[in-house]
Enzyme design. Structure first.
Site, PDB file in Angstrom:
ATOM      1  N   SER A 297      65.074 -19.010  15.520  1.00 40.50           N
ATOM      2  CA  SER A 297      64.873 -19.078  14.066  1.00 40.50           C
ATOM      3  C   SER A 297      66.076 -18.506  13.338  1.00 40.50           C
ATOM      4  CB  SER A 297      63.621 -18.291  13.665  1.00 40.50           C
ATOM      5  OG  SER A 297      63.637 -18.059  12.275  1.00 40.50           O
TER       6      SER A 297
ATOM      7  N   ASP B  34      63.980 -29.695  11.249  1.00 42.08           N
ATOM      8  CA  ASP B  34      63.469 -30.212   9.967  1.00 42.08           C
ATOM      9  C   ASP B  34      63.479 -31.740   9.903  1.00 42.08           C
ATOM     10  OD1 ASP B  34      63.149 -27.579   9.235  1.00 42.08           O
ATOM     11  OD2 ASP B  34      65.059 -27.470   8.182  1.00 42.08           O
TER      12      ASP B  34
ATOM     13  N   GLN C 211      66.162 -18.091  10.198  1.00 38.64           N
ATOM     14  CA  GLN C 211      65.686 -17.198   9.140  1.00 38.64           C
ATOM     15  C   GLN C 211      65.512 -15.786   9.676  1.00 38.64           C
ATOM     16  OE1 GLN C 211      62.256 -19.144   7.425  1.00 38.64           O
ATOM     17  NE2 GLN C 211      63.504 -20.745   6.492  1.00 38.64           N
TER      18      GLN C 211
END
Ligand code: SPQ
Length: 430
Positions: free
Chosen positions: A168, A316, A170
């Site tokens: 990830s 995504d 993020q």
């Protein structure tokens, strides 16, 4: 709820579009500009709703930010000169804003509260708040700081040696922002490399960060030097037209200014594996973020297998890849993508159910999807579920459906691609 009827009698897509700014890089440009003392300028910024939320957060912290279309001027007192925000920092639908701000605010000198919309209130935050707390951050929130609203009392942080449990960007970025303010050297270990825009932008802003074999090493306390950031186009937005042009018969679409950072180009690998007819022309530039032109012509496609370390490079794009697979000969298997279940919606369920309404042969699994093709899709009523990528997948599906698609909730598409329907109509010759 807003809705629109998409009635696209089959016609080729033709033309050239310039892809809007990269969402991940636009957020980070504002964040670095907001942390650095002095003037940062940005061109190619994405004025999508998520990135506008990030701007609002930094205005509340005391940065002056003016925007003229896709150009920004950020004048900041620097992280040590921030004011305590007089209101909550509202992050809307943006997971990137919420998670990265947690890392930034943890090492600041202000008290703040982060909250977003009902989708953000369901998304897991412990993956960020746990390592930040290990660094000494004072963070409180619902269910042990798993969910927003979350309050952060900024203060001194200690370095961390952290092995990432999930791929990830993020989580990695939030820890890196905490590590920037820590007293010592932090190490982050990634099994699968996630997008590296934060590391690249740290270097652009004058910091030293070492990356080797998935191990990132960062010395805390380094100064940020404000610079100009030129944001490339977003390959995750381009993906909808890459897929559309590959599968709508007789199409030829040229996509200019596509970001080609190798940690983001998994979709290009998938086009290749499916036998698509495409060309990539990398621009000559000194920039730390590669960019170029991608041309795609329609052709017959074949199914493929997608998993392992390819997943973070196209996470995504999976909704539109699943749609593409419905038009390919044979079976496409997507695995190792359980992260899709904690995005704006549960994207495994959403993709399977929405494409299923059009007659696709698609089966959800715990960590992915199995799609058999090719299938002739029919018209139906589809729901974006408030998820921009599901909304755009539905609109592209309408291009190959043999009846109208009624899309409920198309407004969310402005989260990442405000000009989506303008570009779609121009490629359809309207
Ligand atoms: O910001 P948000 O809502 O999390 O956006 C999404 C998206 O589809 O636009 C995910 F839903 O992109 C993430 C991406 O999936 C943006 C991102 C980043 O900028 O660092 C990293 C990815 O998330 P993660 O959880 O894998 O780090």
């Amino acid at each position: 709820m807003d809705k629109m009827t998409l009635n696209y009698p089959q016609a080729p897509l033709r033309g050239t579009i310039s892809v809007p700014g990269d969402k991940s890089i636009s957020h980070r440009a504002v964040m670095f500009g907001g942390m650095a003392k002095g003037r940062t300028t940005v061109s190619g910024f994405l004025p999508g709703e998520d990135c506008l939320r990030t701007i609002e957060c930094f205005r509340l912290l005391g940065a002056e930010i003016s925007r003229d279309g896709t150009d920004l001027v950020i004048d900041s007192p620097g992280i040590d000169g921030w004011q305590e925000p007089a209101d909550i920092l509202y992050t809307g639908n943006s997971g990137t804003t919420t998670r990265l701000m947690l890392g930034i605010l943890a090492g600041s000198r202000v008290h703040s509260v982060l909250a977003g919309d009902e989708s953000i209130a369901r998304r897991p935050m412990k993956r960020v708040t746990d390592p930040l707390r290990r660094m000494g951050a004072d963070i409180r929130g619902r269910d042990g700081a798993q969910y927003t609203p979350i309050s952060i009392l900024g203060g001194p942080l200690s370095p961390i040696d952290y092995e990432m449990p999930v791929a990830s960007a993020q989580v990695k970025s939030a820890i890196l922002f905490g590590a920037m303010r820590a007293d010592g050297t932090s190490v982050i270990r990634e099994k699968e490399v996630s997008r590296d825009h934060t590391e690249r932008m740290m270097r652009n802003f004058g910091m030293q960060v070492r990356t080797e074999d998935g191990v990132i090493t960062l010395q805390g306390g380094q100064e940020l030097v404000p610079v100009h950031v030129d944001v490339p186009g977003d390959i995750s937005s381009a993906a909808f037209f890459l897929a559309a042009s590959a599968m709508v018969p007789d199409s030829e679409v040229v996509l200019k200014n596509v970001g080609l950072n190798p940690t983001r180009t998994g979709m290009i690998d998938v086009l290749e594996a499916m036998g698509a007819d495409f060309a990539v022309d990398v621009s000559d530039s000194e920039d730390s973020e590669l960019r170029g032109t991608v041309t795609v012509r329609s052709t017959s496609l074949k199914g493929t297998e997608i998993g392992g370390d390819l997943i973070p490079r196209l996470i995504d794009e999976i909704p539109v890849i699943a749609l593409l697979a419905t038009q390919a000969e044979g079976t496409t298997v997507i695995r190792d993508a359980a992260e899709l279940r904690v995005k704006e919606t549960d994207r495994i369920a959403a993709v399977a159910e929405e494409l299923g309404k059009l007659g696709a042969d698609i089966t959800p699994t715990d960590d992915g999807l199995i799609i058999n093709g090719p299938t002739k899709l029919t018209g139906a009523v589809l729901d974006s579920r408030g998820d921009h990528r599901i909304g755009m997948m539905a609109a592209v599906a309408a291009l190959v459906a043999d009846g109208p698609v009624e899309l409920q909730g198309p407004g969310c598409i402005a989260i990442s691609y405000p000009e989506f329907f303008v570009h779609l109509d121009s490629l359809r010759g309207e």
